[in-house]
Design a protein around this motif. Structure first.
Motif, PDB file in Angstrom:
ATOM      1  N   ALA A  32     -12.680   7.484  -1.838  1.00  0.00           N
ATOM      2  CA  ALA A  32     -11.948   6.283  -2.255  1.00  0.00           C
ATOM      3  C   ALA A  32     -11.094   5.768  -1.097  1.00  0.00           C
ATOM      4  N   GLU A  50      -1.586   3.327  -4.480  1.00  0.00           N
ATOM      5  CA  GLU A  50      -1.257   2.593  -5.711  1.00  0.00           C
ATOM      6  C   GLU A  50      -1.094   3.546  -6.896  1.00  0.00           C
ATOM      7  N   SER A  55      -7.516  -0.196   3.609  1.00  0.00           N
ATOM      8  CA  SER A  55      -8.752  -0.240   2.818  1.00  0.00           C
ATOM      9  C   SER A  55      -9.924   0.365   3.582  1.00  0.00           C
ATOM     10  N   GLU A  81      -6.028   3.009  -2.699  1.00  0.00           N
ATOM     11  CA  GLU A  81      -6.154   3.314  -4.126  1.00  0.00           C
ATOM     12  C   GLU A  81      -5.243   4.470  -4.524  1.00  0.00           C
TER      13      GLU A  81
END
Length: 214
Positions: free
Chosen positions: A18, A25, A73, A22
């Protein structure tokens, strides 16, 4: 007491492939300090707030928020996670978990059964268990008695409490030097004057008395 009785079952997890934003968050939203990293149901790592700091831009960066989010990202969880994960069985004793944490100087163990992650246990879980084992939050009295470290001493002390219809709810024995032990006893009785007097008559030294009336 077993690990399964104190662990956090079915913890939040993150996939090893991932994007790092992510897990950032997830940790922010759920107020987490650490998240197990999984490949399917198998634990392959753990990622902590410290791991995230190592891959995150510093506050002194001149990058825009959009540039930061783009870079994050492109970074995967597997690039930042701690790959060496110490695991323990849910059926292991809590003492075993504590020894592992101290030996490896870590604050979290992944709890694994049949190669599948079933929970995590942390230092805070161990501390809470220690407090509960000693009954420190319970209403009643905590009496510390110095006793000779000889067979039958605890039974004799127990008989004294029983003679005054005082229930012993928790007990711990700290062995010192010189053949002496500090015996910490928690009882549901709040008025322990007669118990203390009888202990002294029997040759025990009452070191400390703490009352908790709730």
């Amino acid at each position: 007491m077993y690990v399964k009785s104190r662990m956090t079952a079915n913890p939040y997890t993150i996939a090893f492939n991932a994007p790092i934003n992510e897990v950032i968050e997830l940790m922010h939203e759920k107020n987490l300090k650490r998240v197990p990293v999984v490949d399917d149901e198998k634990v392959v790592g753990i990622i902590t707030s410290s791991d995230l700091e190592k891959v995150s831009p510093t506050k002194a960066t001149t990058l825009s928020i959009y540039e930061i989010n783009y870079l994050l990202s492109k970074t995967l969880v597997r690039d930042a996670m701690t790959k060496e994960v110490i695991t323990i069985s849910p059926d292991a004793l809590l003492e075993e978990a504590a020894v592992l944490m101290r030996s490896y100087r870590i604050s979290t163990l992944a709890v694994v059964k049949e190669n599948k992650l079933v929970g995590i246990i942390t230092e805070s879980d161990i501390f809470d268990a220690f407090i509960d084992i000693l009954g420190f939050r319970d209403i009643g009295s905590r009496i510390t008695v110095e006793a000779n470290d000889v067979p039958g001493a605890l039974a004799d002390i127990g008989n004294i409490f029983s003679s005054f219809d005082a229930n012993i709810t928790h007990i711990a024995d700290y062995r010192g030097s010189g053949g002496k032990s500090d015996v910490v006893i928690r009882t549901n009785a709040l008025n322990t004057d007669d118990i203390e007097e009888e202990l002294k008559k029997r040759g025990y030294l009452v070191l400390n008395v703490i009352k908790n009336q709730g």
